[in-house]
Structures are given as C-alpha cells and as structure tokens.
Design a protein around this motif. Sequence first.
Motif, short mmCIF file in Angstrom:
data_model
loop_
_atom_site.label_atom_id
_atom_site.label_comp_id
_atom_site.label_asym_id
_atom_site.label_seq_id
_atom_site.Cartn_x
_atom_site.Cartn_y
_atom_site.Cartn_z
N ARG A 46 0.64 -0.89 -0.05
CA ARG A 46 -0.45 0.20 -0.47
C ARG A 46 0.80 1.46 0.20
N THR A 58 2.16 8.98 -9.46
CA THR A 58 1.17 7.56 -8.89
C THR A 58 1.25 6.94 -9.41
N HIS A 59 0.33 7.18 -10.90
CA HIS A 59 -0.72 6.78 -11.65
C HIS A 59 0.31 5.56 -12.22
N TRP A 62 1.37 2.83 -9.34
CA TRP A 62 -0.26 1.45 -9.22
C TRP A 62 -0.42 1.06 -10.83
N LYS A 63 -0.07 1.24 -12.08
CA LYS A 63 -0.09 0.41 -13.19
C LYS A 63 0.52 -0.78 -13.43
N LEU A 67 -0.68 -2.87 -8.22
CA LEU A 67 -1.32 -2.98 -6.96
C LEU A 67 -2.46 -2.95 -7.00
N SER A 70 -5.98 1.15 -5.09
CA SER A 70 -5.17 2.57 -4.87
C SER A 70 -3.72 3.18 -4.41
N ALA A 71 -3.50 3.14 -4.93
CA ALA A 71 -2.10 4.48 -4.87
C ALA A 71 -2.74 6.07 -4.33
N GLY A 89 -6.72 4.45 -10.68
CA GLY A 89 -5.49 4.30 -9.53
C GLY A 89 -5.05 5.35 -8.46
N VAL A 90 -6.00 5.98 -8.42
CA VAL A 90 -5.28 7.04 -7.67
C VAL A 90 -6.02 7.95 -6.42
#
Length: 246
Positions: A46, A58-59, A62-63, A67, A70-71, A89-90
């Motif tokens: 996380r 950040t996105h 995550w991608k 993950l 969501s980040a 994802g954010v």
Amino acid sequence: MAVRNVDQLSNHYKQVAQFYDSFFERQYDDLAEMSIREFTLKSSDRLVDLGAGTGGVTHIIWKKAGLQTSALAVDPNEELLKIASSRDGVSIIQSTAEEFLDLPVAQEYNKFLFCRSSHHVFDQEGLFKKMYHVLPKGGQILVIESLEHLLWDEVKKLCRPVSLDQTESFIQKAGFTVTKRKESVSYHWNKQVYFQGLRQRIFSVLEVLTNDEIEKGIADLDKNFFMFADSGDIKIDYEFLKGTKE
C-alpha cells in the motif's frame, strides 16, 4: 531567497498546475520504474506518494506494479490534486506530509514515497521521526531527488535548503536502516520548450527572480549549454535514499 513556506508553495503550484505535466511528464516513466525497483513493490503493498502533485508518477506506479489497492496521492495543492483525481488507480488527500501522518489512515500504508518533493519539507527531522512511528515493521520510505536542475550558477545555490547528506542523517536518526544510490538519465529537450518552462517559473526556486534575471539566465544557458543549437540532451542525476524499519 527561495520559496520558504506552505502558502508560497501553494501559490506557486497553483500558477504552474496547468502546464506542470507538459514539462515533467517525460520523466514520469523512469521515476515510476525506479520507485518500483527500489521498493521491490508487491501487488499487496500500500503506497502513499507524498507531494504527489498531479499524480502522474503515482498512476504509473499503480499500473506497472499491479497494486491491488489505489495508490494514495497526498499534496497540499488543490489544483494539482484535481488532475491527480482523474487518474486511474489514484486516490487523493489534500494535506501536507506532516498533517497526513497525524491521520489514522496513514497507518494503513507500508510504503511512503517522496518523489522530488522532500526538499519542500521544512522540518525533515521531525517528519522522519513521525514516519518511523507510523510505519509497520518492514515498512519503508523512499526519497528521490534530482541533484540539480539545468539552471545557471547564481540560482543553483537556492535550490535545496536541506542537503541530501542532512536528509540521510535525519532518516538514520529516526531509526531507519538506510541505503542509497545514484542513477543518471538523459532527456532530449527542445531549448525553446525548456526556456518557456523557465519563464513560467516551473521550478519554485525561480519565483524569487525578476523577468530580467530569468532572461539573463536563459541567455547564459543558451550560450554555455545549448551553444545556440535548437536542442540538447539534459542529464539528470537522481539520488535515492531508502529507509527500512527493521
């Protein structure tokens, strides 16, 4: 003197939000991949990105890391977070890093990332101590900074009020086991695009300069770096400080 308080920084990023991504996005993939490698991210981790700005890095983290949750992008600036909130994802929280660590939700995360944002923290020593208490055993922090931007000599000394040596000592004093490394990446720039970013004061350190001072600096870069060519390769030296709570 450089931008020194939260209100000044907030005003700066409000002004540059609309063209922030167009200037920095060429670095996002590299920064995301570096973060994934340094953290050895697993899908179950996380992640909080502190000072996440528009959430571009950040996105991608995550991608590419896959993950499961969501980040979290944390930033005090509303305009930047509006852009971040539109990314898959954010999730977002509008807050300084210091204020975020006082929230109960901070204890739900095990990876804290400062991607080119730690130099905006005014009390690094206190912040890293608080992080150590919030993170679970095995939790990690990662600080990524560019050692310097392509700027002229007179303004470089304003860029970092806290040296990375100091940052490393603060992380160690907080109780973390620290590892560090450096990596260089080159990016090809059209000089007019780069100069336009300087005129828009894309780097917060430029806020204290007059238009004439910026134009003088641009002329210096044109002569001594680009050598009056239309474009050039700008090397960025990244430094990584990783702290692990053993």
